[in-house]
Design a protein around this motif. Structure first.
Motif, PDB file in Angstrom:
ATOM      1  N   LYS A 102      10.002   5.123  -8.370  1.00  0.00           N
ATOM      2  CA  LYS A 102      10.545   5.331  -9.723  1.00  0.00           C
ATOM      3  C   LYS A 102      10.517   4.026 -10.524  1.00  0.00           C
ATOM      4  CE  LYS A 102      11.724   9.687  -9.292  1.00  0.00           C
ATOM      5  NZ  LYS A 102      10.859  10.702  -9.844  1.00  0.00           N
ATOM      6  N   ASN A 103      10.285   2.908  -9.842  1.00  0.00           N
ATOM      7  CA  ASN A 103      10.179   1.611 -10.511  1.00  0.00           C
ATOM      8  C   ASN A 103       8.708   1.302 -10.797  1.00  0.00           C
ATOM      9  OD1 ASN A 103      10.644  -0.929 -11.570  1.00  0.00           O
ATOM     10  ND2 ASN A 103      10.927  -1.909  -9.589  1.00  0.00           N
ATOM     11  N   GLY A 104       7.975   2.298 -11.257  1.00  0.00           N
ATOM     12  CA  GLY A 104       6.573   2.014 -11.533  1.00  0.00           C
ATOM     13  C   GLY A 104       5.864   3.080 -12.320  1.00  0.00           C
ATOM     14  N   PHE A 105       4.726   2.677 -12.834  1.00  0.00           N
ATOM     15  CA  PHE A 105       3.761   3.552 -13.494  1.00  0.00           C
ATOM     16  C   PHE A 105       2.386   3.173 -12.970  1.00  0.00           C
ATOM     17  CE2 PHE A 105       6.857   3.066 -17.159  1.00  0.00           C
ATOM     18  CZ  PHE A 105       7.346   4.358 -17.100  1.00  0.00           C
ATOM     19  N   MET A 106       1.451   4.086 -13.075  1.00  0.00           N
ATOM     20  CA  MET A 106       0.049   3.783 -12.806  1.00  0.00           C
ATOM     21  C   MET A 106      -0.623   3.606 -14.163  1.00  0.00           C
ATOM     22  SD  MET A 106      -0.132   3.722  -9.527  1.00  0.00           S
ATOM     23  CE  MET A 106      -1.875   3.519  -9.278  1.00  0.00           C
ATOM     24  N   PHE A 107      -1.202   2.432 -14.390  1.00  0.00           N
ATOM     25  CA  PHE A 107      -1.887   2.140 -15.643  1.00  0.00           C
ATOM     26  C   PHE A 107      -3.294   1.628 -15.379  1.00  0.00           C
ATOM     27  CE2 PHE A 107       2.483   1.003 -17.508  1.00  0.00           C
ATOM     28  CZ  PHE A 107       2.575   2.163 -18.261  1.00  0.00           C
ATOM     29  N   THR A 108      -4.172   1.827 -16.336  1.00  0.00           N
ATOM     30  CA  THR A 108      -5.460   1.151 -16.292  1.00  0.00           C
ATOM     31  C   THR A 108      -5.193  -0.333 -16.574  1.00  0.00           C
ATOM     32  OG1 THR A 108      -5.818   1.837 -18.580  1.00  0.00           O
ATOM     33  CG2 THR A 108      -6.903   3.149 -16.869  1.00  0.00           C
ATOM     34  N   PRO A 109      -6.116  -1.223 -16.192  1.00  0.00           N
ATOM     35  CA  PRO A 109      -5.829  -2.662 -16.240  1.00  0.00           C
ATOM     36  C   PRO A 109      -5.347  -3.212 -17.586  1.00  0.00           C
ATOM     37  CG  PRO A 109      -7.764  -2.285 -14.916  1.00  0.00           C
ATOM     38  CD  PRO A 109      -7.395  -0.959 -15.529  1.00  0.00           C
ATOM     39  N   THR A 110      -5.924  -2.802 -18.686  1.00  0.00           N
ATOM     40  CA  THR A 110      -5.497  -3.335 -19.984  1.00  0.00           C
ATOM     41  C   THR A 110      -4.047  -2.987 -20.266  1.00  0.00           C
ATOM     42  OG1 THR A 110      -7.732  -3.241 -20.881  1.00  0.00           O
ATOM     43  CG2 THR A 110      -5.925  -3.289 -22.484  1.00  0.00           C
ATOM     44  N   ALA A 147       0.828  -1.196   0.000  1.00  0.00           N
ATOM     45  CA  ALA A 147       0.000   0.000   0.000  1.00  0.00           C
ATOM     46  C   ALA A 147       0.872   1.260   0.000  1.00  0.00           C
ATOM     47  CB  ALA A 147      -0.939  -0.008   1.194  1.00  0.00           C
ATOM     48  N   LYS A 148       1.989   1.200   0.726  1.00  0.00           N
ATOM     49  CA  LYS A 148       2.892   2.350   0.788  1.00  0.00           C
ATOM     50  C   LYS A 148       3.471   2.671  -0.595  1.00  0.00           C
ATOM     51  CE  LYS A 148       6.686   3.867   3.748  1.00  0.00           C
ATOM     52  NZ  LYS A 148       7.661   3.444   4.760  1.00  0.00           N
ATOM     53  N   TYR A 149       3.894   1.619  -1.312  1.00  0.00           N
ATOM     54  CA  TYR A 149       4.423   1.783  -2.671  1.00  0.00           C
ATOM     55  C   TYR A 149       3.367   2.437  -3.570  1.00  0.00           C
ATOM     56  CZ  TYR A 149       5.822   0.398  -7.410  1.00  0.00           C
ATOM     57  OH  TYR A 149       6.129   0.393  -8.752  1.00  0.00           O
ATOM     58  N   ARG A 150       2.155   1.923  -3.515  1.00  0.00           N
ATOM     59  CA  ARG A 150       1.059   2.443  -4.339  1.00  0.00           C
ATOM     60  C   ARG A 150       0.803   3.919  -4.044  1.00  0.00           C
ATOM     61  NH1 ARG A 150      -3.403   1.230  -7.330  1.00  0.00           N
ATOM     62  NH2 ARG A 150      -5.316   2.308  -6.813  1.00  0.00           N
ATOM     63  N   HIS A 151       0.775   4.294  -2.773  1.00  0.00           N
ATOM     64  CA  HIS A 151       0.526   5.694  -2.407  1.00  0.00           C
ATOM     65  C   HIS A 151       1.646   6.614  -2.899  1.00  0.00           C
ATOM     66  CE1 HIS A 151      -3.166   5.059  -0.274  1.00  0.00           C
ATOM     67  NE2 HIS A 151      -2.609   4.121   0.475  1.00  0.00           N
ATOM     68  N   LYS A 152       2.893   6.171  -2.756  1.00  0.00           N
ATOM     69  CA  LYS A 152       4.021   6.971  -3.259  1.00  0.00           C
ATOM     70  C   LYS A 152       3.941   7.116  -4.773  1.00  0.00           C
ATOM     71  CE  LYS A 152       7.613   5.876   0.138  1.00  0.00           C
ATOM     72  NZ  LYS A 152       8.939   5.246   0.286  1.00  0.00           N
ATOM     73  N   LEU A 153       3.604   6.019  -5.441  1.00  0.00           N
ATOM     74  CA  LEU A 153       3.501   6.045  -6.902  1.00  0.00           C
ATOM     75  C   LEU A 153       2.348   6.940  -7.353  1.00  0.00           C
ATOM     76  CD1 LEU A 153       4.713   5.062  -9.513  1.00  0.00           C
ATOM     77  CD2 LEU A 153       3.395   2.959  -9.281  1.00  0.00           C
ATOM     78  N   LEU A 154       1.227   6.894  -6.665  1.00  0.00           N
ATOM     79  CA  LEU A 154       0.090   7.769  -6.997  1.00  0.00           C
ATOM     80  C   LEU A 154       0.451   9.247  -6.837  1.00  0.00           C
ATOM     81  CD1 LEU A 154      -3.015   5.903  -5.570  1.00  0.00           C
ATOM     82  CD2 LEU A 154      -2.750   6.750  -7.916  1.00  0.00           C
ATOM     83  N   ASP A 155       1.303   9.561  -5.853  1.00  0.00           N
ATOM     84  CA  ASP A 155       1.758  10.951  -5.685  1.00  0.00           C
ATOM     85  C   ASP A 155       2.516  11.420  -6.922  1.00  0.00           C
ATOM     86  OD1 ASP A 155       0.639  11.179  -3.177  1.00  0.00           O
ATOM     87  OD2 ASP A 155       2.518  10.774  -2.109  1.00  0.00           O
ATOM     88  N   GLU A 156       3.320  10.519  -7.500  1.00  0.00           N
ATOM     89  CA  GLU A 156       4.113  10.866  -8.678  1.00  0.00           C
ATOM     90  C   GLU A 156       3.337  10.703  -9.980  1.00  0.00           C
ATOM     91  OE1 GLU A 156       8.028   9.379  -9.117  1.00  0.00           O
ATOM     92  OE2 GLU A 156       8.485   9.542  -6.994  1.00  0.00           O
ATOM     93  N   CYS A 157       2.433   9.751 -10.011  1.00  0.00           N
ATOM     94  CA  CYS A 157       1.684   9.396 -11.228  1.00  0.00           C
ATOM     95  C   CYS A 157       0.200   9.315 -10.885  1.00  0.00           C
ATOM     96  CB  CYS A 157       2.141   8.045 -11.767  1.00  0.00           C
ATOM     97  SG  CYS A 157       3.905   7.849 -11.982  1.00  0.00           S
ATOM     98  N   ILE A 202      -3.750   0.545 -11.601  1.00  0.00           N
ATOM     99  CA  ILE A 202      -2.900  -0.497 -11.026  1.00  0.00           C
ATOM    100  C   ILE A 202      -1.468   0.034 -10.939  1.00  0.00           C
ATOM    101  CG2 ILE A 202      -1.924  -2.799 -11.424  1.00  0.00           C
ATOM    102  CD1 ILE A 202      -4.579  -3.493 -12.828  1.00  0.00           C
ATOM    103  N   ALA A 203      -0.856  -0.150  -9.789  1.00  0.00           N
ATOM    104  CA  ALA A 203       0.547   0.214  -9.606  1.00  0.00           C
ATOM    105  C   ALA A 203       1.391  -0.865 -10.269  1.00  0.00           C
ATOM    106  CB  ALA A 203       0.880   0.334  -8.129  1.00  0.00           C
ATOM    107  N   SER A 204       1.966  -0.541 -11.399  1.00  0.00           N
ATOM    108  CA  SER A 204       2.694  -1.507 -12.214  1.00  0.00           C
ATOM    109  C   SER A 204       4.198  -1.314 -12.062  1.00  0.00           C
ATOM    110  CB  SER A 204       2.280  -1.313 -13.680  1.00  0.00           C
ATOM    111  OG  SER A 204       2.848  -2.288 -14.486  1.00  0.00           O
ATOM    112  N   HIS A 205       4.882  -2.349 -11.599  1.00  0.00           N
ATOM    113  CA  HIS A 205       6.342  -2.291 -11.532  1.00  0.00           C
ATOM    114  C   HIS A 205       6.918  -2.319 -12.951  1.00  0.00           C
ATOM    115  CE1 HIS A 205       5.920  -3.358  -7.270  1.00  0.00           C
ATOM    116  NE2 HIS A 205       7.158  -2.897  -7.137  1.00  0.00           N
TER     117      HIS A 205
END
Length: 117
Positions: free
Chosen positions: A45-53, A1-11, A26-29
């Motif tokens: 920095k090891n991730g993007f937020m993408f829609t499921p497809t 959850a922590k990774y996802r929240h940090k990633l959402l802040d950036e993306c 989805i928090a995608s590595h």
């Protein structure tokens, strides 16, 4: 959850669809969790937020990205499906947050992205 929240802040949105509802993202590595060291696993920095497809396409190596925010499409996706998915080789993705992610993207292109080899 922590990774996802940090990633959402950036993306805060999918850079391809621009969907910004975090329930649909989805928090995608970039470098897979299973292949990452303990720091890389939780590095936003090891991730993007993408829609499921697009998360699935990226995770399975059917799409990747260049450091200049251009989409790469695997030869294993037919032109008809590329059209249906609205993915094109060289398509610019201006909202893709590449800065600080170059080494992870290089790993993805070299080890995950599906090519002939």
């Amino acid at each position: 959850a922590k990774y996802r929240h940090k990633l959402l802040d950036e993306c805060p949105a999918c850079p391809i669809t621009k969907v910004a509802d975090d329930r649909l993202l989805i928090a995608s590595h970039i470098k897979p969790y299973a292949h990452s060291d303990s720091d890389e696993k939780y590095d936003p920095k090891n991730g993007f937020m993408f829609t499921p497809t697009y998360d699935w396409l990226f995770d399975k190596g059917f799409i990747s990205f260049t450091d200049d925010k251009k989409m790469m499409v695997s030869i294993w996706i037919s032109p008809m499906n590329c059209s249906r998915l609205q993915i094109n080789e060289g398509k610019s993705v201006p909202l893709l947050p590449v800065s600080g992610r170059e080494s992870y993207l290089a790993y993805h292109r070299d080890n995950i992205f599906k090519t002939m080899g």
